[in-house]
Design a protein around this motif. Structure first.
Motif, PDB file in Angstrom:
ATOM      1  N   VAL A 356       9.683  14.328  24.112  1.00  0.00           N
ATOM      2  CA  VAL A 356      10.289  13.029  23.804  1.00  0.00           C
ATOM      3  C   VAL A 356      11.616  13.163  23.085  1.00  0.00           C
ATOM      4  CG1 VAL A 356       9.990  10.884  22.494  1.00  0.00           C
ATOM      5  CG2 VAL A 356       8.066  11.861  23.752  1.00  0.00           C
ATOM      6  N   GLU A 357      11.673  13.994  22.030  1.00  0.00           N
ATOM      7  CA  GLU A 357      12.900  14.112  21.238  1.00  0.00           C
ATOM      8  C   GLU A 357      14.048  14.678  22.070  1.00  0.00           C
ATOM      9  OE1 GLU A 357      14.448  16.268  17.116  1.00  0.00           O
ATOM     10  OE2 GLU A 357      12.296  16.089  17.540  1.00  0.00           O
ATOM     11  N   ALA A 358      13.727  15.657  22.917  1.00  0.00           N
ATOM     12  CA  ALA A 358      14.759  16.268  23.756  1.00  0.00           C
ATOM     13  C   ALA A 358      15.315  15.265  24.762  1.00  0.00           C
ATOM     14  CB  ALA A 358      14.184  17.483  24.480  1.00  0.00           C
ATOM     15  N   VAL A 359      14.438  14.495  25.378  1.00  0.00           N
ATOM     16  CA  VAL A 359      14.869  13.521  26.392  1.00  0.00           C
ATOM     17  C   VAL A 359      15.699  12.412  25.748  1.00  0.00           C
ATOM     18  CG1 VAL A 359      14.062  11.772  28.032  1.00  0.00           C
ATOM     19  CG2 VAL A 359      12.980  14.038  27.966  1.00  0.00           C
ATOM     20  N   GLU A 360      15.279  11.954  24.556  1.00  0.00           N
ATOM     21  CA  GLU A 360      16.047  10.917  23.863  1.00  0.00           C
ATOM     22  C   GLU A 360      17.463  11.392  23.533  1.00  0.00           C
ATOM     23  OE1 GLU A 360      13.791   9.812  20.468  1.00  0.00           O
ATOM     24  OE2 GLU A 360      12.421   8.498  21.583  1.00  0.00           O
ATOM     25  N   ASN A 361      17.578  12.671  23.214  1.00  0.00           N
ATOM     26  CA  ASN A 361      18.865  13.253  22.861  1.00  0.00           C
ATOM     27  C   ASN A 361      19.738  13.485  24.103  1.00  0.00           C
ATOM     28  OD1 ASN A 361      20.979  14.651  21.650  1.00  0.00           O
ATOM     29  ND2 ASN A 361      19.871  16.590  21.592  1.00  0.00           N
ATOM     30  N   LEU A 362      19.135  14.000  25.169  1.00  0.00           N
ATOM     31  CA  LEU A 362      19.897  14.441  26.339  1.00  0.00           C
ATOM     32  C   LEU A 362      20.089  13.361  27.410  1.00  0.00           C
ATOM     33  CD1 LEU A 362      18.170  17.925  26.710  1.00  0.00           C
ATOM     34  CD2 LEU A 362      20.555  17.539  26.047  1.00  0.00           C
ATOM     35  N   GLY A 363      19.159  12.384  27.484  1.00  0.00           N
ATOM     36  CA  GLY A 363      19.199  11.391  28.561  1.00  0.00           C
ATOM     37  C   GLY A 363      20.541  10.699  28.736  1.00  0.00           C
ATOM     38  N   PRO A 364      21.093  10.075  27.673  1.00  0.00           N
ATOM     39  CA  PRO A 364      22.389   9.385  27.817  1.00  0.00           C
ATOM     40  C   PRO A 364      23.523  10.324  28.225  1.00  0.00           C
ATOM     41  CG  PRO A 364      21.254   8.645  25.844  1.00  0.00           C
ATOM     42  CD  PRO A 364      20.489   9.825  26.357  1.00  0.00           C
ATOM     43  N   ARG A 365      23.460  11.588  27.732  1.00  0.00           N
ATOM     44  CA  ARG A 365      24.500  12.550  28.086  1.00  0.00           C
ATOM     45  C   ARG A 365      24.405  12.950  29.555  1.00  0.00           C
ATOM     46  NH1 ARG A 365      23.470  16.896  23.476  1.00  0.00           N
ATOM     47  NH2 ARG A 365      25.245  17.981  24.451  1.00  0.00           N
ATOM     48  N   VAL A 366      23.198  13.068  30.074  1.00  0.00           N
ATOM     49  CA  VAL A 366      22.994  13.378  31.494  1.00  0.00           C
ATOM     50  C   VAL A 366      23.535  12.244  32.364  1.00  0.00           C
ATOM     51  CG1 VAL A 366      21.252  13.695  33.295  1.00  0.00           C
ATOM     52  CG2 VAL A 366      21.038  14.919  31.111  1.00  0.00           C
ATOM     53  N   ALA A 367      23.199  11.011  31.986  1.00  0.00           N
ATOM     54  CA  ALA A 367      23.679   9.848  32.748  1.00  0.00           C
ATOM     55  C   ALA A 367      25.204   9.797  32.753  1.00  0.00           C
ATOM     56  CB  ALA A 367      23.104   8.562  32.158  1.00  0.00           C
ATOM     57  N   GLU A 368      25.812  10.111  31.612  1.00  0.00           N
ATOM     58  CA  GLU A 368      27.283  10.081  31.518  1.00  0.00           C
ATOM     59  C   GLU A 368      27.905  11.127  32.432  1.00  0.00           C
ATOM     60  OE1 GLU A 368      30.822  10.376  28.121  1.00  0.00           O
ATOM     61  OE2 GLU A 368      28.714  10.627  27.566  1.00  0.00           O
ATOM     62  N   LEU A 369      27.351  12.341  32.425  1.00  0.00           N
ATOM     63  CA  LEU A 369      27.870  13.407  33.282  1.00  0.00           C
ATOM     64  C   LEU A 369      27.770  13.038  34.762  1.00  0.00           C
ATOM     65  CD1 LEU A 369      26.604  16.738  31.625  1.00  0.00           C
ATOM     66  CD2 LEU A 369      28.983  16.060  32.047  1.00  0.00           C
ATOM     67  N   LEU A 370      26.693  12.363  35.130  1.00  0.00           N
ATOM     68  CA  LEU A 370      26.469  11.990  36.529  1.00  0.00           C
ATOM     69  C   LEU A 370      27.186  10.696  36.913  1.00  0.00           C
ATOM     70  CD1 LEU A 370      22.653  12.825  36.852  1.00  0.00           C
ATOM     71  CD2 LEU A 370      24.590  14.165  37.694  1.00  0.00           C
ATOM     72  N   GLY A 371      27.924  10.113  35.962  1.00  0.00           N
ATOM     73  CA  GLY A 371      28.639   8.873  36.250  1.00  0.00           C
ATOM     74  C   GLY A 371      27.707   7.724  36.578  1.00  0.00           C
ATOM     75  N   GLY A 372      26.570   7.707  35.909  1.00  0.00           N
ATOM     76  CA  GLY A 372      25.576   6.677  36.215  1.00  0.00           C
ATOM     77  C   GLY A 372      25.060   5.962  34.990  1.00  0.00           C
ATOM     78  N   LYS A 373      24.002   5.219  35.191  1.00  0.00           N
ATOM     79  CA  LYS A 373      23.350   4.494  34.115  1.00  0.00           C
ATOM     80  C   LYS A 373      21.851   4.747  34.191  1.00  0.00           C
ATOM     81  CE  LYS A 373      26.723   0.728  33.840  1.00  0.00           C
ATOM     82  NZ  LYS A 373      26.934  -0.745  33.908  1.00  0.00           N
ATOM     83  N   GLY A 374      21.212   4.698  33.043  1.00  0.00           N
ATOM     84  CA  GLY A 374      19.781   4.917  33.041  1.00  0.00           C
ATOM     85  C   GLY A 374      19.129   4.369  31.786  1.00  0.00           C
ATOM     86  N   ALA A 375      17.833   4.488  31.745  1.00  0.00           N
ATOM     87  CA  ALA A 375      17.050   4.049  30.594  1.00  0.00           C
ATOM     88  C   ALA A 375      15.776   4.878  30.554  1.00  0.00           C
ATOM     89  CB  ALA A 375      16.723   2.559  30.694  1.00  0.00           C
ATOM     90  N   GLY A 376      15.166   4.914  29.393  1.00  0.00           N
ATOM     91  CA  GLY A 376      13.959   5.715  29.316  1.00  0.00           C
ATOM     92  C   GLY A 376      13.068   5.373  28.146  1.00  0.00           C
ATOM     93  N   LYS A 377      11.867   5.925  28.201  1.00  0.00           N
ATOM     94  CA  LYS A 377      10.901   5.804  27.114  1.00  0.00           C
ATOM     95  C   LYS A 377       9.819   6.856  27.299  1.00  0.00           C
ATOM     96  CE  LYS A 377       8.358   2.123  29.503  1.00  0.00           C
ATOM     97  NZ  LYS A 377       7.818   0.752  29.399  1.00  0.00           N
ATOM     98  N   ARG A 378       9.217   7.240  26.197  1.00  0.00           N
ATOM     99  CA  ARG A 378       8.089   8.183  26.180  1.00  0.00           C
ATOM    100  C   ARG A 378       8.378   9.449  26.993  1.00  0.00           C
ATOM    101  NH1 ARG A 378       5.359   3.250  26.656  1.00  0.00           N
ATOM    102  NH2 ARG A 378       4.948   3.580  28.881  1.00  0.00           N
TER     103      ARG A 378
END
Length: 409
Positions: A356-378
């Motif tokens: 969970v902690e890793a995904v919360e930290n990396l998720g927005p950065r991954v979306a930014e690199l891919l030029g996209g948008k996303g959301a997440g939980k758990r």
């Protein structure tokens, strides 16, 4: 003021003089940046300014294109991209194809509205002359198929009867004005009132341009009705050349379908239904196969003696369910998963799953690199990616994150 275009709807050229010309801006109908140009007023005009539900004309003043014509009190204002000299004599040329189309639709609307009221008591509350089709709003909650057919037969019979259409001018205070069918005059109306008469059928106050005989309409096709607002019904129709163009388009479509489906027009519907059933079955089978592939991929990863902390997979075919099945099967307590589906050169989908902690930290950065948008939980972050070609950069980011988490590894 009554303009020349209203006195003679058939005039295609006209010589007049420029009264005034001043700089102005035009806002495009579809939005966008304003167009810089000039507002030109002429002594008289054959270019109709929008009004009465009818769009404005197009044409030329000399060799300068007219981009819009509007009414301002008793004046017709022509918007042009180049300045014109006040006092200069100019030749007006009309875009006749556009004008005649408007004449057919507008006179057709008068006829349909009048006959609908005479036959069924349906009053017209508004109408719209559209680019592809026109619509009359009738003050009734329902128009039956039988009424629609009877109305269409009646208006076309009157076209074949070659009924004359004439235009009269009355003083605004003439008592006869009160007896003529109308939805009211504009607040800034000035000068005489125009009455359009369809002999023995209708008299209606109108500022628009019209045909001189119902035979000029050629034919009317009522396409059907749609539910309107506040218990009203929208009647959709085509008149004249629009009917011919619609038939031509339908015939071209029919020929193309005949070639593709390898059968006659009467069998097209059944052939398409069979194709739809086959496609649905194939899609269902494809989804089942993708699910099986997802499970096999996950089991193969888990069967390795020492599974890695990072699992990366890209597949052209797949969807969100495909990626989530893999994540569910592998488990995300210890493994970081980066999954993508779609064409590498186009947009696609991505899923980042793991602690969970890793995904919360990396998720927005991954979306930014891919030029996209996303959301997440758990422990899951997923979304759309516009730059699938940057997957390698994401993988490097994730690998660096894992290395920093395990400096001795």
């Amino acid at each position: 003021m009554v303009f020349r275009c209203q006195r003679d709807s058939w005039a295609r050229q006209f010589t007049t003089r420029v009264v005034s010309c001043r700089a102005a801006e035009l806002r495009p109908e579809g939005g966008g940046e304003p167009v810089h140009g000039f507002q030109v007023v002429l002594e008289d005009t054959i270019l109709f300014p929008e009004g009465g539900g009818q769009p404005d004309d197009r044409g030329l003043i000399g060799d300068v294109p007219v981009l819009r014509v509007t009414r301002r009190g008793t004046e017709a204002v022509h918007f042009v991209p180049a300045a014109l000299e006040p006092g200069a004599e100019v030749l007006l040329s009309l875009d006749w194809e556009r004008r005649f189309d408007h004449m057919q639709q507008h006179s057709g609307q008068h006829l349909i509205s009048a006959v609908a009221e005479q036959m069924f008591g349906f009053k017209t509350t508004s109408w719209e002359l559209g680019r592809q089709r026109s619509v009359i709003e009738l003050d009734t909650p329902v128009v039956t198929a039988e009424q629609l057919q009877a109305l269409e037969e009646s208006v076309n019979e009157k076209i074949r009867d070659r009924v004359p259409v004439t235009v009269r001018e009355l003083a605004a205070d003439d008592p006869e004005v009160e007896t003529v069918r109308s939805r009211g005059l504009p607040d800034d109306h000035a000068g005489p009132v125009r009455v359009v008469d369809i002999e023995g059928i209708d008299s209606n106050l109108c500022c628009g341009t019209h045909v001189s005989n119902l035979s000029d309409l050629q034919v009317i096709k009522l396409l059907g009705v749609e539910k309107g607002k506040k218990n009203k019904t929208n009647l959709v129709f085509l008149v004249g050349n629009r009917v011919l163009k619609s038939i031509e388009q339908s015939h071209s479509t029919e020929k193309a379908l005949t070639s593709l489906l390898k059968n006659g027009p009467g069998e097209h519907v059944e052939a398409v239904k069979r194709l739809q059933s086959s496609v649905k079955l194939l899609q269902k089978n494809n989804l089942n196969l993708l699910r099986d592939i997802a499970v096999l991929i996950a089991r193969d990863f888990k069967s390795k003696p020492a599974p890695k902390q990072l699992f990366v997979l890209h597949r052209k075919e797949g969807d969100s369910e495909f990626m989530n099945i893999i994540a569910n099967e592998i488990g995300t307590e210890e493994t970081l998963l980066f999954l993508t589906v779609g064409d590498e050169k186009e947009a696609g989908l991505f899923l980042l799953a793991g602690p969970v902690e890793a995904v919360e930290n990396l998720g927005p950065r991954v979306a930014e690199l891919l030029g996209g948008k996303g959301a997440g939980k758990r422990g899951r972050f997923q979304g759309k990616a516009a730059k699938m070609s940057r997957r390698g950069e994401v993988q490097a980011l994730l690998q660096e994150f894992i290395s920093n988490q395990n400096p001795g590894a």
